[in-house]
Write a protein that holds these residues in place. Structure first.
Motif, mmCIF file in Angstrom:
data_model
loop_
_atom_site.group_PDB
_atom_site.id
_atom_site.type_symbol
_atom_site.label_atom_id
_atom_site.label_comp_id
_atom_site.label_asym_id
_atom_site.label_seq_id
_atom_site.Cartn_x
_atom_site.Cartn_y
_atom_site.Cartn_z
ATOM 1 N N THR A 80 -10.197 7.647 26.565
ATOM 2 C CA THR A 80 -9.594 7.132 27.620
ATOM 3 C C THR A 80 -11.701 6.652 27.926
ATOM 4 O O THR A 80 -11.073 5.113 29.168
ATOM 5 C CB THR A 80 -9.173 8.074 28.143
ATOM 6 O OG1 THR A 80 -7.790 7.848 27.042
ATOM 7 C CG2 THR A 80 -8.082 6.826 29.113
ATOM 8 N N ASP A 124 -4.316 3.416 23.073
ATOM 9 C CA ASP A 124 -3.933 5.118 23.005
ATOM 10 C C ASP A 124 -2.947 5.574 21.822
ATOM 11 O O ASP A 124 -1.890 5.218 21.677
ATOM 12 C CB ASP A 124 -3.663 5.814 24.231
ATOM 13 C CG ASP A 124 -4.427 7.064 24.857
ATOM 14 O OD1 ASP A 124 -5.164 7.236 23.336
ATOM 15 O OD2 ASP A 124 -4.648 7.346 25.584
ATOM 16 N N ARG A 232 -12.743 17.383 29.715
ATOM 17 C CA ARG A 232 -11.562 17.636 30.103
ATOM 18 C C ARG A 232 -11.463 19.072 31.475
ATOM 19 O O ARG A 232 -10.896 19.337 32.492
ATOM 20 C CB ARG A 232 -10.666 17.472 30.341
ATOM 21 C CG ARG A 232 -8.347 17.578 31.089
ATOM 22 C CD ARG A 232 -8.023 16.825 30.416
ATOM 23 N NE ARG A 232 -7.496 15.516 30.078
ATOM 24 C CZ ARG A 232 -7.486 14.457 29.344
ATOM 25 N NH1 ARG A 232 -7.409 15.045 27.682
ATOM 26 N NH2 ARG A 232 -7.796 13.433 28.761
#
Ligand SMILES: Nc1ncnc2c1ncn2[C@@H]1O[C@H](COP(=O)(O)OP(=O)(O)O)[C@@H](O)[C@H]1O
Ligand SMILES: [Mg+2]
Length: 358
Positions: A80, A124, A232
């Motif tokens: 993303t 996505d 992340r």
């Protein structure tokens, strides 16, 4: 087909884990501040960055929107983020949707027909588009056209609508699930890979400075090694370390603080959490290193088989703690050693699977 309720259940399960590569509830918004906005700020993946830079420079020079881009790779590695960077670098708006958000081909047709020239459409989880939408998308990507249905029933007809040139950026965690005609419509496919520790250290250092959290030497390393190769997770662990620093009134965070803070969350030096350890421990102590069937193993740790299979195993396998054999799961020498145990010899002199494997 997988049962969607099952998938959700595992998503829930996953979302409870500190070491989940998926965003956890309430997180995406606060994560925004840590996203780099230009390609230069995107850490690691040097080859991919060089390819993408060339691709974007060429499009800018030719003054046309670039070809469609597919970003493939496991969750949390920057798909993303890269899509946003591409739009930003091109100076064009980005429209965001996802495979599951598009229920009917018509939903996609209305998005496509409202795109401006040069705009980026980010899809996505593109592998989860419904079939009819997928077909509509091939045509739109190739011919910049959608067929709009007018009327209903026998009198219905389709009117071709020409679209301005735009760029689709698709992201997928399951490239293999994309039908090849769709895959073939992308001029550039980028595969994102897990990040080595050095790159995660840079990432943690950058994020800490964005968050205004001073890190002592060695702290970024302690975070990096526990982050499962995944930005992340690195950012999430950093936030928990920041909590620790705030509560303990620390002016800066030392390596020992990182170790202590993350030990509190039961994340060990290899990034394994309580469930990962429970799985390895069960194989080693209760099944003598394996092989053990998935169902027995799951019962032993008190989890659903699917949770063990989809949530724990991929990382354990990737890091060489566990192997899947036709007879069942086997703990490797690395697993025994990680648990502080000697790979055991069998009483009958047979070294067991561990001995045979290594
Ligand atoms: N290469 C990178 N450099 C800096 N930050 C990154 C990088 N890759 C990912 N991140 C950070 O990790 C988080 C997760 O990345 P994201 O792009 O949402 O992953 P994905 O879409 O692949 O699941 C983002 O908030 C971003 O801040
Ligand atoms: Mg994403």
């Amino acid at each position: 087909m997988t049962d969607p309720t099952q998938t959700n259940k595992h998503a829930d399960e996953e979302s409870l884990r500190m070491v989940s590569a998926q965003p956890i509830a309430g997180e995406p918004v606060s994560d925004e501040e840590l996203r780099p906005h230009v390609l230069d700020g995107f850490i690691g993946q040097p080859r991919l960055k060089a390819q993408l830079q060339l691709f974007l420079d060429a499009a800018r020079k030719r003054e046309v929107p670039p070809d469609h881009i597919l970003l493939a790779g496991p969750p949390g590695l920057g798909k993303t983020t890269l899509a946003m960077i591409v739009a930003n670098e091109l100076g064009v708006p980005i429209r965001v949707t996802s495979g599951p958000a598009i229920q009917h081909a018509g939903d996609l047709a209305s998005i496509l027909s409202s795109l401006d020239a040069g705009e980026v459409l980010f899809i996505d989880e593109i592998h989860r588009l419904p079939r009819a939408a997928e077909e509509l998308l091939y045509i739109a990507m190739e011919d910049f056209r959608v067929d709009v249905m007018v009327g209903k029933g026998p009198g219905a007809s389709s009117i071709p609508l020409t679209l301005p040139r735009f760029t689709v950026i698709g992201a997928t965690t399951r490239e293999g699930m994309l039908p090849s005609p769709l895959r073939a419509r992308f001029g550039f496919t980028a595969h994102l890979d897990f990040y080595p520790h050095e790159e995660l250290e840079k990432l943690v250092t950058r994020s800490a400075s964005v968050l205004g959290l001073p890190l002592d030497d060695g702290s970024a390393h302690e975070l990096a090694v526990r982050s499962r190769g995944t930005p992340r997770i690195a950012n999430r662990l950093l936030r928990r370390v920041r909590d620790w620093a705030v509560v303990h009134d620390l002016a800066s965070v030392g390596p020992a603080d990182v170790r202590e803070a993350l030990a509190l969350y039961q994340i060990d030096t290899e990034g394994l959490d309580r469930l990962d350890i429970a799985v390895l421990d069960a194989i080693v102590r209760s099944f003598d290193g394996g092989p053990v069937g998935l169902n027995n193993l799951a019962a032993m740790v008190g989890e659903e088989s699917e949770t063990v299979e989809t949530v724990c195993e991929p990382y354990l396998v990737r890091e060489g703690f566990l192997v899947r054999t036709p007879k069942g799961r086997v703990a490797t020498r690395k697993a025994w050693e990680h648990l502080g145990l000697e790979p055991r010899e069998r009483a009958d002199g047979d070294q067991g699977t561990v001995g045979k494997l290594f």
